[in-house]
Design an enzyme around this catalytic site. Structure first.
Site, PDB file in Angstrom:
ATOM      1  N   LYS A   1       0.734  -1.228  -0.038  1.00 25.86           N
ATOM      2  CA  LYS A   1      -0.131   0.012  -0.055  1.00 25.86           C
ATOM      3  C   LYS A   1       0.944   1.223  -0.071  1.00 25.86           C
ATOM      4  O   LYS A   1       1.651   1.407   0.971  1.00 25.86           O
ATOM      5  CB  LYS A   1      -0.830   0.114   1.382  1.00 25.86           C
ATOM      6  CG  LYS A   1      -1.938   1.171   1.149  1.00 25.86           C
ATOM      7  CD  LYS A   1      -2.590   1.610   2.278  1.00 25.86           C
ATOM      8  CE  LYS A   1      -1.908   2.673   3.087  1.00 25.86           C
ATOM      9  NZ  LYS A   1      -1.758   3.684   2.300  1.00 25.86           N
TER      10      LYS A   1
ATOM     11  N   GLU B   1      11.332   0.853   8.778  1.00 22.28           N
ATOM     12  CA  GLU B   1      12.195   1.854   8.202  1.00 22.28           C
ATOM     13  C   GLU B   1      11.392   3.074   8.756  1.00 22.28           C
ATOM     14  O   GLU B   1      10.559   3.503   8.267  1.00 22.28           O
ATOM     15  CB  GLU B   1      12.290   1.973   6.763  1.00 22.28           C
ATOM     16  CG  GLU B   1      12.974   0.868   6.140  1.00 22.28           C
ATOM     17  CD  GLU B   1      14.626   0.705   6.311  1.00 22.28           C
ATOM     18  OE1 GLU B   1      15.226   1.757   6.500  1.00 22.28           O
ATOM     19  OE2 GLU B   1      14.993  -0.265   6.228  1.00 22.28           O
TER      20      GLU B   1
ATOM     21  N   CYS C   1      13.832  11.151   5.446  1.00 27.97           N
ATOM     22  CA  CYS C   1      14.157  10.379   6.727  1.00 27.97           C
ATOM     23  C   CYS C   1      15.298  10.681   7.108  1.00 27.97           C
ATOM     24  O   CYS C   1      16.019  10.717   8.299  1.00 27.97           O
ATOM     25  CB  CYS C   1      13.808   8.970   6.727  1.00 27.97           C
ATOM     26  SG  CYS C   1      14.517   8.102   5.021  1.00 27.97           S
TER      27      CYS C   1
ATOM     28  N   GLU D   1      11.701  14.555  14.993  1.00 29.40           N
ATOM     29  CA  GLU D   1      11.750  14.953  13.552  1.00 29.40           C
ATOM     30  C   GLU D   1      10.560  15.851  13.019  1.00 29.40           C
ATOM     31  O   GLU D   1       9.523  15.672  13.312  1.00 29.40           O
ATOM     32  CB  GLU D   1      11.527  13.286  12.993  1.00 29.40           C
ATOM     33  CG  GLU D   1      11.530  13.323  11.409  1.00 29.40           C
ATOM     34  CD  GLU D   1      11.412  12.233  10.923  1.00 29.40           C
ATOM     35  OE1 GLU D   1      10.349  11.314  11.234  1.00 29.40           O
ATOM     36  OE2 GLU D   1      12.191  11.733  10.028  1.00 29.40           O
TER      37      GLU D   1
HETATM   38  P1  NAD Z   1       2.889   7.520   8.377  1.00 35.13           P
HETATM   39  O1  NAD Z   1       3.372   6.914   9.337  1.00 35.13           O
HETATM   40  O2  NAD Z   1       2.108   8.480   8.560  1.00 35.13           O
HETATM   41  O3  NAD Z   1       2.551   6.985   6.854  1.00 35.13           O
HETATM   42  C1  NAD Z   1       3.087   6.112   6.076  1.00 35.13           C
HETATM   43  C2  NAD Z   1       2.202   5.000   5.661  1.00 35.13           C
HETATM   44  O4  NAD Z   1       1.635   4.301   6.715  1.00 35.13           O
HETATM   45  C3  NAD Z   1       1.190   5.673   4.597  1.00 35.13           C
HETATM   46  O5  NAD Z   1       0.984   4.743   3.664  1.00 35.13           O
HETATM   47  C4  NAD Z   1       0.059   5.423   5.350  1.00 35.13           C
HETATM   48  O6  NAD Z   1      -1.022   5.488   4.777  1.00 35.13           O
HETATM   49  C5  NAD Z   1       0.262   4.399   6.490  1.00 35.13           C
HETATM   50  N1  NAD Z   1      -0.439   4.280   7.676  1.00 35.13           N
HETATM   51  C6  NAD Z   1      -0.860   5.314   8.305  1.00 35.13           C
HETATM   52  N2  NAD Z   1      -1.414   4.989   9.525  1.00 35.13           N
HETATM   53  C7  NAD Z   1      -1.583   3.340   9.362  1.00 35.13           C
HETATM   54  C8  NAD Z   1      -1.955   2.230  10.288  1.00 35.13           C
HETATM   55  N3  NAD Z   1      -2.649   2.652  11.291  1.00 35.13           N
HETATM   56  N4  NAD Z   1      -1.708   1.064   9.780  1.00 35.13           N
HETATM   57  C9  NAD Z   1      -0.872   0.839   8.673  1.00 35.13           C
HETATM   58  N5  NAD Z   1      -0.462   2.075   7.886  1.00 35.13           N
HETATM   59  C10 NAD Z   1      -0.774   2.980   8.085  1.00 35.13           C
HETATM   60  O7  NAD Z   1       4.217   8.472   7.835  1.00 35.13           O
HETATM   61  P2  NAD Z   1       4.089   9.744   6.835  1.00 35.13           P
HETATM   62  O8  NAD Z   1       4.133  11.110   7.368  1.00 35.13           O
HETATM   63  O9  NAD Z   1       3.343   9.380   5.667  1.00 35.13           O
HETATM   64  O10 NAD Z   1       5.775   9.542   6.216  1.00 35.13           O
HETATM   65  C11 NAD Z   1       6.811  10.061   7.126  1.00 35.13           C
HETATM   66  C12 NAD Z   1       7.541   9.333   8.036  1.00 35.13           C
HETATM   67  O11 NAD Z   1       8.082   8.276   7.394  1.00 35.13           O
HETATM   68  C13 NAD Z   1       8.703   9.943   8.479  1.00 35.13           C
HETATM   69  O12 NAD Z   1       8.746   9.942  10.155  1.00 35.13           O
HETATM   70  C14 NAD Z   1       9.894   9.518   7.855  1.00 35.13           C
HETATM   71  O13 NAD Z   1      11.222   9.761   8.709  1.00 35.13           O
HETATM   72  C15 NAD Z   1       9.670   8.175   7.555  1.00 35.13           C
HETATM   73  N6  NAD Z   1      10.450   7.829   6.372  1.00 35.13           N
HETATM   74  C16 NAD Z   1      11.389   6.828   6.778  1.00 35.13           C
HETATM   75  C17 NAD Z   1      12.209   6.242   5.675  1.00 35.13           C
HETATM   76  C18 NAD Z   1      13.232   5.169   6.177  1.00 35.13           C
HETATM   77  O14 NAD Z   1      13.869   4.683   5.172  1.00 35.13           O
HETATM   78  N7  NAD Z   1      13.739   5.340   7.307  1.00 35.13           N
HETATM   79  C19 NAD Z   1      11.938   6.713   4.574  1.00 35.13           C
HETATM   80  C20 NAD Z   1      10.848   7.492   4.211  1.00 35.13           C
HETATM   81  C21 NAD Z   1      10.184   8.084   5.472  1.00 35.13           C
END
Ligand code: NAD
Length: 487
Positions: A178, A253, A287, A387
């Site tokens: 997803k 991640e 990230c 962050e």
């Molecule tokens: P998020 O956790 O809100 O969302 C990420 C994904 O999770 C989206 O697809 C979202 O729809 C889904 N999601 C949301 N709630 C969920 C739930 N209850 N159950 C399952 N899936 C759910 O994060 P974001 O704000 O979209 O992304 C930013 C974050 O991602 C930052 O903290 C960033 O550091 C991290 N990130 C990490 C890496 C890495 O490789 N370490 C890479 C990119 C982003």
């Protein structure tokens, strides 16, 4: 200029399940907008548990034949996928710019990423084991899990999609993935090219929808045998809890608060532009962004003045203009970043640059913020610990190596750390001492300098590794075999 040119890779209101492009079971949709203009780019299905269930069943049905496909053939199909991606690279880059709002950086490097993983598909091997009896042979096999589930974020949807999908299927698993609701179009385009490359229907399934609906349904599904999640730590924790219920292994991640540690003997001509790029690339929504400058007091004033000067020259605007920084992804992220700026000021940090929304008509629709620099930050402030995921850089002054290391390691995160020094002994001590999954010395991680480097976190930044050869092994389980001839 029209901002939604007919990119032939845009797929309207359909998700990929078992090789078919279908709407959500309930027919609901979500609009995907361009964050620079709020113009609607496409509609996507608002999938949920029913769609995830159909996708998992399709992935289960495709698994036996894919597992038994000779590894060299799987590798060839992934190579063909890489070729098609390369042929469509310009359109894919444009699509990712449109949905993320990022000015064009140059090619995203997805074909190279795919080829590296394709090359591992036929190199997954086990061990031969000694036995205590002469008529037996011992060995280990590395086998796929079955159906892998994955949830990815919006900040780099193309590379993230490939990071999860390619190693999982290279190892013989099938996948239900997803993408984020804000940026699912590049993943769909990549999935379409995977099908065109001949990767069989049902091997890659892409379901879209909101996190608590479609996202949460993936780790909760009993058919998932292994899970990958990239996103924020709180969501990662909830995915991990769902996996615990079903006793499913996962890798996470998560975020970062990566330090850029600068010593007095650093080459600032190299360090300053690299640090500014690190915090403004993708509007700081990376990230690995180096969001904390931990600088020795001896060079503090010079560093702050040069950072302010360089950040003031970062041009901001919509992705289709020749600028270096675009908008944030959505209204929620916009508010979050501006709230952090306020919290920095409330806690007593000195706002050196930016902190607001740029002036001008072009900025009225999108989610723009200025490149922002804070000085006088102390390690306990929120802008030093949490962050932000925006172009906000915090400068913390320290005295000497010991304090630099303590402050560098002083957050819950441990994703990336950079050290800037001309002293090799200090470089080695810092590389060993910094608690991060990736440490760079006199260099930034971005730019593809490293080939096949595993990527992942220490501490709350997560566990498990993507990208390197180990990424394929992450998607295998080990079977020990004792083979004894007839007596
Ligand atoms: P998020 O956790 O809100 O969302 C990420 C994904 O999770 C989206 O697809 C979202 O729809 C889904 N999601 C949301 N709630 C969920 C739930 N209850 N159950 C399952 N899936 C759910 O994060 P974001 O704000 O979209 O992304 C930013 C974050 O991602 C930052 O903290 C960033 O550091 C991290 N990130 C990490 C890496 C890495 O490789 N370490 C890479 C990119 C982003």
């Amino acid at each position: 200029m029209t901002l939604a040119p007919t990119n032939t890779l845009i797929i309207d209101n359909a998700q990929l399940i078992g090789g078919e492009w279908v709407p959500a079971a309930n027919g609901d949709t979500i609009d995907v907008i361009n964050p620079a203009t709020r113009e609607v780019l496409a509609r996507i299905p608002r999938g949920g548990a029913a769609d995830v269930d159909t996708a998992v069943r399709a992935a289960e049905a495709a698994f036996p034949a894919w597992r038994d496909t000779p590894p060299g053939q799987r590798a060839a199909l992934l190579m063909r996928w890489a070729e098609l991606v390369e042929q469509h690279e310009k359109e894919l880059d444009l699509l990712e710019s449109q949905e993320v709002g990022r000015p064009h950086w140059g090619p995203l490097g997805i074909p190279r990423q795919l080829r590296f993983i394709a090359g591992q598909a036929d190199k997954v091997s086990g061990l031969s084991l000694p036995t205590n009896v002469p008529d037996a042979i011992g060995l280990t096999l590395r086998e796929p899990f079955g159906v892998v589930g994955a949830v990815i974020p919006w900040n780099a949807p193309g590379p993230m999609f490939v990071n999860e999908t390619a190693p999982a299927i290279a190892a013989g698993n099938t996948i239900v993935i997803k993408p984020a609701e804000d940026a699912p179009l590049t993943p769909f385009a990549l999935a379409k090219l995977a099908l065109e490359a001949g990767i069989p229907p049902g091997v890659v399934n892409v379901v879209t929808g909101y996190g608590p609906e479609a996202g949460a349904a993936i780790p909760a599904h009993p058919g998932i045998r292994k899970m990958g999640f990239t996103g924020s730590p709180p969501t990662g924790a909830s995915v991990m809890a769902a996996c615990a219920k079903n006793l499913v292994p996962l890798h996470l991640e998560l975020g970062g608060k990566s330090p850029q540690v600068i010593f007095p003997d650093a080459d600032l001509d190299t360090a300053i532009p690299a640090i500014v790029t690190s915090i403004t690339l993708n509007t700081g929504q990376i990230c690995a962004a180096g969001s904390r400058v931990v600088v020795d007091r001896a060079v503090h004033d010079e560093v702050v003045s040069r950072l302010a000067d360089a950040m003031a020259h970062v041009t901001v605007g919509p992705w289709y203009q020749p600028v270096r920084m675009g908008p944030l992804i959505n209204a929620k992220q916009h508010k979050r970043v501006l709230d952090y700026v306020q919290s920095g000021q409330d806690e007593g940090a000195e706002l050196v640059l930016g902190g607001g929304v740029p002036d001008g008509e072009v900025f009225e629709q999108g989610f723009f913020v200025e490149p922002t620099l804070f000085d006088g930050v102390t390690p306990e402030m929120r802008i030093a610990r949490e962050e932000i995921f925006g172009p906000v850089l915090s400068v913390i002054a320290v005295d000497g190596e010991e304090e630099a290391l303590a402050v560098g390691n002083g957050t819950d995160y441990g994703l990336v750390a950079a050290v800037w020094t001309g002293d090799i002994g200090r470089a080695v001590r810092m590389a060993r001492g910094l608690q991060a999954g990736q440490v760079t010395v006199n260099a930034a991680l971005a730019g593809g300098a490293l080939v096949g480097g595993p990527f992942g976190g220490y501490k709350h930044s997560g566990f498990g590794r993507t990208m390197g050869a180990d990424a394929v092994l992450e998607y295998t389980q080990v079977k020990t075999v004792l083979l004894r001839g007839n007596a």
